[in-house]
Design a protein around this motif. Structure first.
Motif, PDB file in Angstrom:
ATOM      1  N   ARG A  31       0.838  -1.201   0.000  1.00 46.34           N
ATOM      2  CA  ARG A  31       0.000   0.000   0.000  1.00 46.34           C
ATOM      3  C   ARG A  31       0.872   1.250   0.000  1.00 46.34           C
ATOM      4  O   ARG A  31       0.545   2.230  -0.689  1.00 46.34           O
ATOM      5  CB  ARG A  31      -0.900  -0.013   1.233  1.00 46.34           C
ATOM      6  N   TYR A  32       1.978   1.239   0.736  1.00 43.03           N
ATOM      7  CA  TYR A  32       2.894   2.377   0.711  1.00 43.03           C
ATOM      8  C   TYR A  32       3.355   2.660  -0.714  1.00 43.03           C
ATOM      9  O   TYR A  32       3.423   3.827  -1.141  1.00 43.03           O
ATOM     10  CB  TYR A  32       4.122   2.075   1.579  1.00 43.03           C
ATOM     11  N   PRO A  37       4.433   5.727  -5.421  1.00 41.90           N
ATOM     12  CA  PRO A  37       5.281   4.938  -6.324  1.00 41.90           C
ATOM     13  C   PRO A  37       6.559   5.700  -6.677  1.00 41.90           C
ATOM     14  O   PRO A  37       6.604   6.928  -6.637  1.00 41.90           O
ATOM     15  CB  PRO A  37       4.380   4.730  -7.551  1.00 41.90           C
ATOM     16  N   ARG A  38       7.561   4.945  -7.021  1.00 42.72           N
ATOM     17  CA  ARG A  38       8.855   5.558  -7.352  1.00 42.72           C
ATOM     18  C   ARG A  38       8.731   6.380  -8.628  1.00 42.72           C
ATOM     19  O   ARG A  38       8.110   5.953  -9.609  1.00 42.72           O
ATOM     20  CB  ARG A  38       9.915   4.472  -7.529  1.00 42.72           C
ATOM     21  N   THR A 310       2.689 -10.227 -10.974  1.00 42.35           N
ATOM     22  CA  THR A 310       1.927  -9.209 -10.243  1.00 42.35           C
ATOM     23  C   THR A 310       2.886  -8.425  -9.358  1.00 42.35           C
ATOM     24  O   THR A 310       3.708  -8.997  -8.654  1.00 42.35           O
ATOM     25  CB  THR A 310       0.842  -9.857  -9.376  1.00 42.35           C
ATOM     26  N   THR A 311       2.782  -7.100  -9.397  1.00 40.12           N
ATOM     27  CA  THR A 311       3.663  -6.232  -8.624  1.00 40.12           C
ATOM     28  C   THR A 311       2.924  -5.658  -7.418  1.00 40.12           C
ATOM     29  O   THR A 311       1.696  -5.708  -7.351  1.00 40.12           O
ATOM     30  CB  THR A 311       4.179  -5.081  -9.499  1.00 40.12           C
ATOM     31  N   PRO A 312       3.648  -5.065  -6.458  1.00 37.70           N
ATOM     32  CA  PRO A 312       2.988  -4.429  -5.315  1.00 37.70           C
ATOM     33  C   PRO A 312       2.070  -3.275  -5.699  1.00 37.70           C
ATOM     34  O   PRO A 312       1.233  -2.863  -4.892  1.00 37.70           O
ATOM     35  CB  PRO A 312       4.164  -3.933  -4.463  1.00 37.70           C
ATOM     36  N   LEU A 313       2.244  -2.740  -6.905  1.00 45.18           N
ATOM     37  CA  LEU A 313       1.347  -1.673  -7.353  1.00 45.18           C
ATOM     38  C   LEU A 313      -0.022  -2.210  -7.727  1.00 45.18           C
ATOM     39  O   LEU A 313      -0.904  -1.446  -8.136  1.00 45.18           O
ATOM     40  CB  LEU A 313       1.957  -0.935  -8.547  1.00 45.18           C
ATOM     41  N   GLY A 314      -0.211  -3.534  -7.607  1.00 46.25           N
ATOM     42  CA  GLY A 314      -1.483  -4.135  -7.954  1.00 46.25           C
ATOM     43  C   GLY A 314      -1.666  -4.334  -9.434  1.00 46.25           C
ATOM     44  O   GLY A 314      -2.783  -4.550  -9.903  1.00 46.25           O
ATOM     45  N   GLU A 315      -0.567  -4.265 -10.192  1.00 42.92           N
ATOM     46  CA  GLU A 315      -0.639  -4.386 -11.640  1.00 42.92           C
ATOM     47  C   GLU A 315       0.038  -5.678 -12.091  1.00 42.92           C
ATOM     48  O   GLU A 315       0.897  -6.223 -11.402  1.00 42.92           O
ATOM     49  CB  GLU A 315       0.046  -3.184 -12.306  1.00 42.92           C
TER      50      GLU A 315
END
Length: 685
Positions: A31-32, A37-38, A310-315
């Protein structure tokens, strides 16, 4: 008792924090990244995608090596600092001329010699790799896996490893074999890197392997090997503290890793300008000047070819883009770090929060009981968020909050138990009196019909009633029952006064009314009410208001008699509500021989009748204001649900209006909706 309870709770919370902490922390860290995002601007990394458009323009997969040879040569001529292939060339080129000879054995000897003299595509590709700074991919596999049986799955003795490590990799991820490229490609590339990126248990890829052991020998990950070749470095430095892997160094770049040799990516979104189609790179008419000095990674972005993660960005993202982000993060130092001191710090903070809960929580009063824990929790989470934003540190707030929260709950529970123990003596002192009052209340409630018997009187009716006494026992009453001819009798009454005297007279009134109304060959309703008035008036010192009715479910016709009671309300089928003003008469026990008028009302199908006592409209708030008719109308208007739901909603609206102010009178509501003359199945059917 408190010490034992708090100790047990802290132990349980600590076990929960140890076992389940990461299950809460990882989604929070994801969530952070979604919140911040970077930012990726002007990266040195460029992706050449083998996408659907390139497959249409160049041809179906797999492509002949000639295309990759041409691609490598053009990228080298354009001045790319590194050309890396996120593609495994594990089999010989299907367009190799020698394969053509095997397919067509009938060829003449001269033709065979001519074909054999043609250059081997894999050799040409190997020469192009040697002439350019290139990195090829390989995948680590474990014994007994499907990949371990694949072509070119080799042990390290048969592998080319260009990178040299200055020391071993203790505790790093380990593979038995590596799925490699064919020999001319493996040997001529300037670097070889592992493309393994195993997701976590929840299927999210958060970490990339930067180094691992293959057959006991250290081998770089794909991103680290690309940077090593770009830096023209021969060696890779290994940082070890207390026998645990902590960092890897390639050239002038150092990246923190976990003991398994993995680094956690800080994901962002790369710009469209940072990608090119492979078909454009192969096309000699296209200029590649914009790739000068760039690290170029070639890989598939077609669903049928590329690995999708799947990435932490939910994508969902293709592996080649994740490798590109890994290289860019390594070059810019944008890795997420979980330092060695993080876990001890989290446990220490948890212990401090538990101590705080034990010392401070018992002294809190009022709103502070809820506000202080929320403020403490907000500070802990905000500190974790600040560490992420400012220093890209991953500090888990859930572990200390679980421990501190467990202690706080234990303190609250033990305090509650202690308070209950102290109050026990007071309860015992009043037990006898309360027992008598409860006995009277139970008798009173037993005299009233239960909700199910009222609701199932007739399937053509939906009836419900509710009483809430102002004191433990009260003087309101209601009744509803069926006559032998199928008609339904209902009544709502209110005895003046409260407490035991009113309750006793209520019992007498209810019993006498039920007897007179249910008698065979009973006279008209108004005469029955007159007889009830005469009987109750004998030696009576109180008055009773009552609304009594007899409803015929076959027609919806209602006979009504109002003895000084509140007017009923009619709710139409369209939801509109109106007070039905009645002529009425005096309350019972006022004038012994009073003649009450009989009034007729007919309900259409879907219409409802609501009868209340004055405890509804005369309910008061803390400022002395009354609930009144307007608020009553607002609750009744739009009634579309069940009768029971309406009674509860009206009672709740009154209590909400009172806002904790002690009730001034008993509250009774009876709701009746006429469904129509045609019988419908009841719940008991």
């Amino acid at each position: 008792m408190r010490l034992a309870g708090v100790t047990g709770a802290v132990i349980v919370a600590a076990l929960l924090a140890w076992l389940a902490g990461p299950l809460f922390a990882e989604p929070l860290f994801d969530r952070y990244q979604r919140w911040a995002p970077r930012t990726i601007t002007n990266p040195r990394v460029h992706v050449v995608r083998i996408d659907n458009d390139s497959l249409k323009r160049v041809g179906p997969w797999p492509w002949p090596r000639a295309y990759f040879t041409q691609m490598t040569q053009r990228l080298n001529q354009a001045g790319a600092s590194v050309v890396a292939f996120d593609v495994l060339f594990a089999e010989n080129d299907p367009s190799d001329p020698t394969r053509f000879i095997k397919v067509f054995p009938e060829l003449s000897e001269a033709t065979r010699k001519e074909i054999t003299a043609l250059p081997a595509p894999d050799e040409d590709f190997g020469r192009a790799l040697w002439e350019a700074p290139t990195v090829v991919a390989r995948a680590g596999v474990r014994q007994r896996s499907l990949e371990s049986n694949a072509l070119n799955a080799r042990g390290t003795a048969a592998l080319t490893i260009s990178a040299r490590f200055d020391r071993s990799l203790p505790g790093a991820s380990s593979f038995d074999l590596a799925l490699a490229n064919v020999a001319p490609i493996e040997f001529n590339a300037h670097g070889q890197g592992l493309i393994n990126g195993e997701p976590d248990r929840d299927g999210v890829t958060r970490r990339m392997i930067l180094a691992a052991n293959v057959g006991g020998r250290p081998m770089p990950g794909f991103a680290l090997e690309i940077v090593r070749v770009a830096e023209h470095a021969d060696d890779i430095g290994v940082g070890v503290v207390a026998g645990r892997l902590t960092a890897l160094v390639a050239g002038s770049y150092r990246v923190p890793v976990d003991p398994e040799g993995r680094a956690r990516l800080y994901f962002g979104r790369m710009l469209d300008d940072d990608e090119s189609a492979a078909a454009d790179v192969i096309d000699p008419k296209k200029s590649l000047a914009y790739l000068k000095g760039k690290i170029v990674i070639v890989g598939p972005t077609s669903i049928g070819l590329g690995d999708i993660r799947t990435t932490p960005l939910g994508e969902t993202e293709f592996g080649v883009r994740i490798h590109a982000q890994a290289v860019d993060a390594l070059l810019s130092g944008a890795w997420l770090s979980r330092p060695r001191w993080a876990l001890p710090a989290e446990w220490t903070l948890g212990a401090l929060l538990a101590l705080f809960a034990c010392l401070v929580f018992p002294r809190l009063r009022g709103r502070a009981v809820a506000v202080v824990p929320l403020v403490v929790a907000a500070i802990v989470v905000a500190s974790s968020w600040g560490a992420f934003v400012l220093w890209r540190l991953l500090l888990d707030p859930t572990r200390p909050l679980l421990i501190g929260g467990g202690a706080a709950l234990a303190v609250a529970a033990t305090a509650f138990i202690q308070t209950g123990h102290n109050a026990r003596a007071m309860r015992e002192a009043t037990l006898a009196r309360e027992g008598e009052m409860k006995g009277a209340r139970d008798i009173q409630r037993a005299m009233l019909p239960d909700a199910r018997s009222v609701a199932t009187l007739d399937p053509r009716l939906d009836i419900a009633a509710l009483i809430e006494p102002a004191q433990l026992i009260g003087g309101d009453l209601y009744d509803a029952f069926a006559l032998d001819d199928g008609r339904i009798v209902f009544l709502v009454g209110d005895v003046t006064g409260k407490g035991t005297p009113a309750a006793l007279f209520m019992a007498v009134t209810k019993a006498l009314a039920h007897s007179l109304l249910g008698a065979a060959d009973a006279p008209p309703l108004n005469e029955i009410v007159g007889e009830l008035n005469c009987e109750l008036a004998i030696d009576s010192v109180v008055e009773v208001t009552m609304l009594c009715g007899i409803l015929d479910p076959a027609t919806g016709r209602i006979e009504l008699v109002n003895a000084g009671h509140e007017n009923p309300w009619i709710v139409r089928a369209d939801g509109s509500a109106v007070e039905h003003v009645m002529e009425g008469g005096l309350p019972l026990c006022t004038v012994p021989d009073y003649a009450y008028p009989l009034e007729i009302l007919t309900l259409a199908p879907g219409e409802g009748l609501v009868v209340i006592t004055d405890g509804v409209r005369e309910a008061q708030d803390d400022k002395g204001g009354f609930f009144g008719s307007d608020r009553t109308h607002a609750v009744l208007a739009g009634w579309t649900g069940s009768a029971q739901g309406l009674t509860k909603r009206l009672a709740s609206a009154v209590r909400e209006f009172e806002a904790g102010t002690p009730a001034t009178d008993d509250l009774t509501v009876m709701a009746l909706r006429y469904r129509g003359p045609v019988a419908v199945l009841s719940s008991r059917d």
